[in-house]
Design an enzyme around this catalytic site. Structure first.
Site, PDB file in Angstrom:
ATOM      1  CG  HIS A  35       7.245   8.537  40.608  1.00  0.00           C
ATOM      2  ND1 HIS A  35       7.307   9.706  39.862  1.00  0.00           N
ATOM      3  CD2 HIS A  35       8.531   8.142  40.762  1.00  0.00           C
ATOM      4  CE1 HIS A  35       8.568   9.987  39.574  1.00  0.00           C
ATOM      5  NE2 HIS A  35       9.328   9.043  40.107  1.00  0.00           N
ATOM      6  CB  CYS A  43      -1.413  -4.192  55.161  1.00  0.00           C
ATOM      7  SG  CYS A  43      -1.203  -4.595  56.915  1.00  0.00           S
ATOM      8  CB  CYS A  72      -4.929  -4.716  56.745  1.00  0.00           C
ATOM      9  SG  CYS A  72      -4.654  -6.334  56.003  1.00  0.00           S
ATOM     10  CB  CYS A  75      -3.122  -8.190  60.043  1.00  0.00           C
ATOM     11  SG  CYS A  75      -2.423  -6.676  59.327  1.00  0.00           S
ATOM     12  CB  SER A 113       9.261  11.008  29.259  1.00  0.00           C
ATOM     13  OG  SER A 113      10.191  11.318  30.284  1.00  0.00           O
ATOM     14  CB  SER A 114      11.202  16.421  29.168  1.00  0.00           C
ATOM     15  OG  SER A 114      10.995  16.368  30.577  1.00  0.00           O
ATOM     16  CG  ASN A 138       8.780  14.637  24.989  1.00  0.00           C
ATOM     17  OD1 ASN A 138       7.723  14.413  25.566  1.00  0.00           O
ATOM     18  ND2 ASN A 138       9.596  15.616  25.361  1.00  0.00           N
ATOM     19  CD  GLN A 140       9.004  19.832  27.347  1.00  0.00           C
ATOM     20  OE1 GLN A 140       8.718  18.807  27.946  1.00  0.00           O
ATOM     21  NE2 GLN A 140       9.272  20.974  27.969  1.00  0.00           N
TER      22      GLN A 140
END
Length: 267
Positions: A35, A43, A72, A75, A113-114, A138, A140
């Site tokens: 993510h 750039c 940038c 450039c 992590s679930s 975890n 959960q």
């Protein structure tokens, strides 16, 4: 990061965007940040990327635009954050690398992590389909609990501390290291001062907030000249004879200013 350094952990696949994995010392080629991360911008024009010591997102902008209002240095094009917002596709190259690593690993460890958010929740399946073990840590329940060989309903930190103790590996104390490159190039009719900062993997990172200079050159005297925009460099006519410098950091980790005199580097 210590387990990665010892090649006990081959690769880390994460949904986190806080950049803490990289700050802990995990090298870029050993992590897939599905993510994105709040500390990286890139750039679209030339492909250059920049690792920052601050949150690159511009909160005055709408999420979908991604522009950070910086340009940038190579450039001049607009820079964009790397964060993947809800409804947006994940970067194809990051996903492909994560799939490759999931097909090569001998053990998948799910930590904290679930397994409810896809496509990150898919990756343990690569191990299950190859009949490789899966361990889930975890609090959960997850939909893959019955497919795992090890299921621990505990806090991630506590379980990892016990694991490190079992492996007889000391957990290194977290510390911040700043490697600074400060160069004065004498090019005859003019001189150039350049300042850069690197992290522990020797990857250039934007942790310097400003560079303040007091100097005597052939044709002028400068006092309290401050450089705040990257690239942190300045051209002066002639040769520099005397220089005092103060480097200030963004200070997220209470770093102190670093001051030195040109005489420190004459040899």
């Amino acid at each position: 990061s210590e387990l990665c350094r010892r090649d006990i952990i081959r690769h880390v696949i994460t949904q986190n965007v806080d950049g803490l994995h990289r700050k802990s010392g995990i090298q870029e080629d050993k992590i897939s940040e599905l993510h994105g991360t709040i500390n990286k911008e890139y750039c679209k024009g030339c492909g250059m990327s920049y690792l920052r010591d601050f949150n690159v997102r511009d909160y005055s902008n709408t999420e979908r635009k991604h522009k950070t209002l910086r340009n940038c240095v190579k450039c001049g094009s607009s820079l964009h954050d790397t964060i993947v917002y809800f409804g947006e596709p994940l970067p194809a190259d990051v996903m492909e690398r994560a799939k490759q690593e999931a097909n090569l690993g001998d053990l998948c460890i799910v930590i904290g992590s679930s397994l409810k958010v896809s496509p990150a929740s898919w990756f343990p399946r690569y191990f299950i389909d190859r009949e490789k073990p899966v361990a889930i840590i975890n609090l959960q329940k997850t939909h893959l609990d019955r497919s795992s060989q090890i299921r621990i309903g505990g806090l991630s930190d506590q379980v990892m501390e016990l694991l490190m103790k079992e492996l007889n590996i000391e957990i290194p104390q977290f510390s911040i290291h700043r490697w600074i490159s400060f160069k004065v190039d004498d090019l005859g009719d003019h001189s150039i001062i350049r300042a850069k900062n690197y992290n522990r993997q020797k990857v250039e990172i934007s942790a310097i907030k400003s560079v303040t200079l007091d100097l005597n050159a052939d044709k002028a005297i400068f006092s309290d000249m401050t450089l705040e925009t990257e690239p942190l460099q300045q051209i002066f006519h002639g040769k520099i004879h005397h220089l005092n410098c103060k480097i200030s950091f963004f200070g997220h980790h209470q770093e102190k200013d670093f001051e030195f005199n040109f005489a420190d580097f004459e040899n």
